[in-house]
Design a protein around this motif. Structure first.
Motif, PDB file in Angstrom:
ATOM      1  N   LEU A   1      23.206  38.309  -5.306  1.00 61.17           N
ATOM      2  CA  LEU A   1      23.969  37.384  -6.151  1.00 61.17           C
ATOM      3  C   LEU A   1      25.340  37.968  -6.499  1.00 61.17           C
ATOM      4  CD1 LEU A   1      21.315  35.977  -8.640  1.00 61.17           C
ATOM      5  CD2 LEU A   1      22.640  34.697  -6.975  1.00 61.17           C
ATOM      6  N   ALA A   2      25.375  39.242  -6.834  1.00 59.18           N
ATOM      7  CA  ALA A   2      26.653  39.883  -7.154  1.00 59.18           C
ATOM      8  C   ALA A   2      27.562  39.900  -5.930  1.00 59.18           C
ATOM      9  CB  ALA A   2      26.420  41.301  -7.664  1.00 59.18           C
ATOM     10  N   ALA A   3      26.982  40.197  -4.769  1.00 61.54           N
ATOM     11  CA  ALA A   3      27.772  40.197  -3.531  1.00 61.54           C
ATOM     12  C   ALA A   3      28.250  38.789  -3.196  1.00 61.54           C
ATOM     13  CB  ALA A   3      26.947  40.774  -2.389  1.00 61.54           C
ATOM     14  N   ALA A   4      27.436  37.779  -3.494  1.00 62.44           N
ATOM     15  CA  ALA A   4      27.835  36.395  -3.228  1.00 62.44           C
ATOM     16  C   ALA A   4      29.059  36.020  -4.057  1.00 62.44           C
ATOM     17  CB  ALA A   4      26.673  35.457  -3.535  1.00 62.44           C
ATOM     18  N   GLY A   5      29.145  36.546  -5.267  1.00 60.36           N
ATOM     19  CA  GLY A   5      30.333  36.290  -6.082  1.00 60.36           C
ATOM     20  C   GLY A   5      31.582  36.868  -5.451  1.00 60.36           C
ATOM     21  N   VAL A   6      31.467  38.080  -4.902  1.00 54.50           N
ATOM     22  CA  VAL A   6      32.615  38.709  -4.248  1.00 54.50           C
ATOM     23  C   VAL A   6      32.980  37.952  -2.973  1.00 54.50           C
ATOM     24  CG1 VAL A   6      33.437  40.828  -3.150  1.00 54.50           C
ATOM     25  CG2 VAL A   6      32.090  40.958  -5.246  1.00 54.50           C
ATOM     26  N   VAL A   7      31.976  37.538  -2.212  1.00 59.06           N
ATOM     27  CA  VAL A   7      32.238  36.762  -0.990  1.00 59.06           C
ATOM     28  C   VAL A   7      32.891  35.434  -1.354  1.00 59.06           C
ATOM     29  CG1 VAL A   7      31.115  35.536   0.913  1.00 59.06           C
ATOM     30  CG2 VAL A   7      30.428  37.869   0.367  1.00 59.06           C
ATOM     31  N   GLY A   8      32.421  34.829  -2.445  1.00 60.40           N
ATOM     32  CA  GLY A   8      33.017  33.573  -2.898  1.00 60.40           C
ATOM     33  C   GLY A   8      34.489  33.722  -3.221  1.00 60.40           C
ATOM     34  N   PHE A   9      34.877  34.882  -3.725  1.00 61.34           N
ATOM     35  CA  PHE A   9      36.283  35.142  -4.023  1.00 61.34           C
ATOM     36  C   PHE A   9      37.127  34.979  -2.762  1.00 61.34           C
ATOM     37  CE2 PHE A   9      39.893  38.055  -4.330  1.00 61.34           C
ATOM     38  CZ  PHE A   9      40.445  37.665  -5.536  1.00 61.34           C
ATOM     39  N   TYR A  10      36.642  35.504  -1.657  1.00 64.16           N
ATOM     40  CA  TYR A  10      37.407  35.437  -0.414  1.00 64.16           C
ATOM     41  C   TYR A  10      37.286  34.080   0.268  1.00 64.16           C
ATOM     42  CZ  TYR A  10      38.205  40.358  -1.047  1.00 64.16           C
ATOM     43  OH  TYR A  10      38.597  41.559  -1.565  1.00 64.16           O
ATOM     44  N   LEU A  11      36.152  33.416   0.112  1.00 65.08           N
ATOM     45  CA  LEU A  11      35.994  32.090   0.707  1.00 65.08           C
ATOM     46  C   LEU A  11      36.859  31.051  -0.003  1.00 65.08           C
ATOM     47  CD1 LEU A  11      32.162  31.921   1.439  1.00 65.08           C
ATOM     48  CD2 LEU A  11      34.044  32.249   3.060  1.00 65.08           C
ATOM     49  N   LEU A  12      37.143  31.284  -1.256  1.00 66.89           N
ATOM     50  CA  LEU A  12      37.975  30.358  -2.031  1.00 66.89           C
ATOM     51  C   LEU A  12      39.445  30.787  -2.020  1.00 66.89           C
ATOM     52  CD1 LEU A  12      35.598  29.872  -5.097  1.00 66.89           C
ATOM     53  CD2 LEU A  12      36.010  28.258  -3.232  1.00 66.89           C
ATOM     54  N   SER A  13      39.891  31.379  -0.939  1.00 66.71           N
ATOM     55  CA  SER A  13      41.253  31.919  -0.892  1.00 66.71           C
ATOM     56  C   SER A  13      42.324  30.848  -1.064  1.00 66.71           C
ATOM     57  CB  SER A  13      41.480  32.677   0.415  1.00 66.71           C
ATOM     58  OG  SER A  13      41.334  31.800   1.509  1.00 66.71           O
ATOM     59  N   GLY A  14      42.010  29.603  -0.739  1.00 66.73           N
ATOM     60  CA  GLY A  14      42.991  28.537  -0.904  1.00 66.73           C
ATOM     61  C   GLY A  14      43.023  27.969  -2.306  1.00 66.73           C
ATOM     62  N   GLN A  15      42.083  28.343  -3.138  1.00 67.43           N
ATOM     63  CA  GLN A  15      41.986  27.809  -4.496  1.00 67.43           C
ATOM     64  C   GLN A  15      42.801  28.671  -5.473  1.00 67.43           C
ATOM     65  OE1 GLN A  15      40.389  24.928  -4.993  1.00 67.43           O
ATOM     66  NE2 GLN A  15      39.926  24.906  -2.797  1.00 67.43           N
ATOM     67  N   SER A  16      42.811  28.221  -6.724  1.00 66.66           N
ATOM     68  CA  SER A  16      43.563  28.970  -7.740  1.00 66.66           C
ATOM     69  C   SER A  16      42.875  30.305  -8.028  1.00 66.66           C
ATOM     70  CB  SER A  16      43.680  28.152  -9.020  1.00 66.66           C
ATOM     71  OG  SER A  16      42.416  28.072  -9.646  1.00 66.66           O
ATOM     72  N   THR A  17      43.649  31.240  -8.522  1.00 64.56           N
ATOM     73  CA  THR A  17      43.132  32.570  -8.823  1.00 64.56           C
ATOM     74  C   THR A  17      42.066  32.516  -9.907  1.00 64.56           C
ATOM     75  OG1 THR A  17      45.282  33.485  -8.235  1.00 64.56           O
ATOM     76  CG2 THR A  17      43.814  34.906  -9.481  1.00 64.56           C
TER      77      THR A  17
END
Length: 118
Positions: A13-29
């Motif tokens: 779950l923690a790793a999924a949050g980090v992966v989500g950060f990169y998958l949402l690269s087009g979204q707001s910070t």
């Protein structure tokens, strides 16, 4: 075995949050940071609530907090005084080391080797 699966899932779950950060690269910070925070918080909650190791960690934190309450902290006056003592000691040591260095330089270069500066 179930304990290891719970721990692995909390790490996932923690790793999924980090992966989500990169998958949402087009979204707001803000959204990207929220994704990381949500993943890490979800993983930490799963670990802390449903694993034996997490329970032991919670108990350790609770006992550490109790011990922290037993510490006698210095007053503001004591803190300022001790800080002044430390600064004074640093200045004295700096002067001592400077004078020692210059004395050794004079002994080595002027007296022993006979080198003079022009």
């Amino acid at each position: 075995m179930a304990e290891k699966i719970k721990i692995a899932f909390s790490l996932l779950l923690a790793a999924a949050g980090v992966v989500g950060f990169y998958l949402l690269s087009g979204q707001s910070t803000v959204l990207r940071v929220l994704a990381v925070g949500a993943g890490i918080i979800a993983g930490a909650l799963l670990f802390a609530r449903w694993t034996e190791l997490g329970g032991k960690f919670r108990l350790f934190c609770r006992e550490a907090w109790i011990e922290l309450g037993k510490v006698v902290w210095p007053s503001r006056k004591e803190t300022v005084q001790m800080t002044g003592v430390v600064f004074a000691f640093v200045v004295v040591m700096a002067l001592f080391l400077f004078l020692t260095d210059k004395t050794l330089e004079w002994v080595m270069y002027d007296l022993i080797l006979g080198w003079t500066r022009s």
